[in-house]
Design an enzyme around this catalytic site. Structure first.
Site, mmCIF file in Angstrom:
data_model
loop_
_atom_site.group_PDB
_atom_site.id
_atom_site.type_symbol
_atom_site.label_atom_id
_atom_site.label_comp_id
_atom_site.label_asym_id
_atom_site.label_seq_id
_atom_site.Cartn_x
_atom_site.Cartn_y
_atom_site.Cartn_z
ATOM 1 N N GLU A 1 17.564 89.048 79.221
ATOM 2 C CA GLU A 1 18.187 89.947 80.201
ATOM 3 C C GLU A 1 18.474 91.281 79.524
ATOM 4 O OE1 GLU A 1 21.641 88.090 81.871
ATOM 5 O OE2 GLU A 1 20.492 86.381 82.632
ATOM 6 N N GLY B 1 19.446 89.753 74.824
ATOM 7 C CA GLY B 1 18.151 89.588 74.174
ATOM 8 C C GLY B 1 18.312 88.578 73.059
ATOM 9 N N ILE C 1 -7.649 100.844 55.210
ATOM 10 C CA ILE C 1 -8.975 100.656 54.598
ATOM 11 C C ILE C 1 -10.060 101.329 55.444
ATOM 12 C CG2 ILE C 1 -10.724 98.875 54.060
ATOM 13 C CD1 ILE C 1 -8.365 97.145 53.013
ATOM 14 N N GLU D 1 10.078 86.202 71.046
ATOM 15 C CA GLU D 1 10.359 84.810 70.630
ATOM 16 C C GLU D 1 11.318 84.792 69.443
ATOM 17 O OE1 GLU D 1 8.568 81.630 71.463
ATOM 18 O OE2 GLU D 1 7.908 82.568 73.318
#
Ligand SMILES: Cc1cc2nc3c(=O)[nH]c(=O)nc-3n(C[C@H](O)[C@H](O)[C@H](O)COP(=O)(O)OP(=O)(O)OC[C@H]3O[C@@H](n4cnc5c(N)ncnc54)[C@H](O)[C@@H]3O)c2cc1C
Length: 412
Positions: free
Chosen positions: A134, A138, A366, A392
């Site tokens: 929300e 969090g 690179i 997550e």
């Protein structure tokens, strides 16, 4: 599941066959479409449908991988699909988070009723969403405000609140919503609910324009007097009442044993899988960088002839392999029914997520100027990787979980 499943680093023949099939789909279907859907910033429905047609986007396939006794089915699947492209792959596997929410908290009947509906069928594919976060809740899940109130007369739950950052939020056929049933109990007073298709009161708020994984839809979900039948409470009312009674009793006694809350149960089960996604992105960027370093000539020799470049590639490969080992260990532990006594699930997500960020940044370096353009895929991979230290559970929250678990100290 059996506690005696041996830990294997070799995939068996069946797993190799599935991996090669997934790799083929990632290389031939996902990868060629990646730049286009990243630019369009839309859910790649035609690709989800293609995945459904070959059985890759289906409950059967994920159930088979989820219940693989070695634990390696899901991480292998994630790594290959995300090697193809993270945004498209997340659109294909995003439904899984909602499915895991039901598997972690629901009854057998609820799993059987709702999870198949989340996928639809190949001619009419559907997606699902898991809505926990929300605007003010969090990392701090206990600050959740979305309320679920039981209307006993009608045997219905009434949901009100605003969810944010929901993958597939608003476009999902089935939403799994975590809400507060007892505000006195903090995160222990939460429960998860199914919101069935076309339920009045549920609407999509703003759709976010993102830095990466742009083919994956992320949006707010507004719940305005949403009424769901009593049987949409995951786990059922009796189990909820017992859990709340235990939590109230412990609160009266001043704390005590930790009770897993609904959202945490989902995240615990999904962290190694999210780590595997990050491994896939990192491997993809490393491969592009290795090829480029072999062929790009400066000062009359391929740039890989310089230790400064070759050693970076050595570090990238080492980190990727280490990340995969942590992911596989946690996945095997989960399948073998071992508890994460040292927060091994969080360790795997933390290390793999940070690896994806580091390795994609090195790959961009690179490739020099080309790495910074959208002509080459590492620029997109670098943007995609950035989410892996955020969703997550952020990297800081993973460290908090690991530190608390290994020390037993309630570190803040
Ligand atoms: C693309 C995307 C997809 C998502 N998909 C979903 C989904 O499908 N369902 C869902 O429910 N959620 C989803 N999320 C939400 C995601 O899980 C949250 O963004 C995440 O948990 C962090 O919460 P927050 O954004 O509010 O950050 P905050 O919690 O506000 O954190 C901000 C910063 O403070 C740090 N911080 C906070 N507390 C502490 C602490 N105690 N110690 C140290 N550092 C701390 C954090 O690590 C972070 O760096 C998604 C997010 C994104 C961006």
């Amino acid at each position: 599941m059996a506690d005696d499943s041996p830990f294997m680093l070799d995939l068996n023949d069946d797993q190799k066959e599935v991996r090669d099939w997934l790799h083929g789909f990632a290389a031939d279907v996902i990868r060629p479409a990646a730049a286009e859907w990243d630019e369009r910033e839309e859910t790649p429905w035609p690709l989800i449908q293609e995945a459904a047609k070959i059985g890759l986007y289906s409950l059967d396939f994920y159930a088979q991988q989820f219940f693989d006794p070695t634990g390696l089915g899901i991480p292998m699947t994630m790594e290959e699909l995300f090697w193809g492209d993270a945004g498209i792959a997340l659109s294909i596997v995003g439904t899984g988070l909602a499915a895991v929410g039901v598997l972690a908290n629901g009854t057998e009947e609820q799993v059987g009723t709702w999870v198949p509906q989340m996928y639809g069928d190949p001619d009419d594919v559907k997606v699902a969403a898991f809505c926990s976060s929300e605007p003010d809740a969090g990392s701090d899940v206990s600050a959740m405000r979305t309320r679920a109130v039981y209307d006993e007369a009608k045997d219905e739950w009434v949901l009100n609140g605003t969810k944010t950052w929901a993958t597939n939020g608003g476009i999902a056929h089935v939403h799994v919503v975590v809400a507060v049933v007892d505000p006195e109990l903090g995160s222990k007073g939460h429960a998860s609910f199914i919101v069935p298709p076309n339920t009045p009161g549920l609407s999509q708020g703003q759709k976010f324009k993102k830095h990466g994984i742009r083919a994956s839809h992320t949006a707010e979900v507004v719940l305005d007097g949403v009424r769901v039948p009593g049987h949409c409470l995951l786990g059922g009312k009796d189990r909820l009442d017992q859990r709340l009674a235990r939590a109230r009793e412990r609160a009266r006694q001043g704390g005590g044993e930790r009770i897993r809350n609904a959202a945490m149960a989902t995240f615990e089960a999904s962290r190694p899988a999210v780590g595997a996604q990050a491994v896939g992105i990192a491997r993809a960027a490393y491969e592009v960088a290795l090829d480029y370093a072999r062929t790009r000539v400066q000062f009359g020799r391929p740039i890989i002839d310089n230790q400064g470049v070759a050693f970076q590639l050595a570090d990238m490969r080492t980190r990727i392999d280490a990340a995969r080992l942590l992911v596989w260990r946690a996945s095997w532990m989960a399948a073998a029914g071992r508890s994460f006594d040292a927060a091994e699930g969080s360790m795997s997500k933390l290390f793999a997520g940070e690896t994806a960020k580091t390795v994609t940044a090195q790959a961009m370096q690179i490739l020099g100027g080309n790495g910074y353009t959208r002509e080459y895929p590492v620029e997109r991979m670098h943007r995609d990787a950035a989410i892996y230290s955020i969703f997550e559970g952020t990297s800081e929250i993973q460290r908090l979980v690991i530190a608390r678990t290994v020390s037993g100290v309630p570190i803040r």
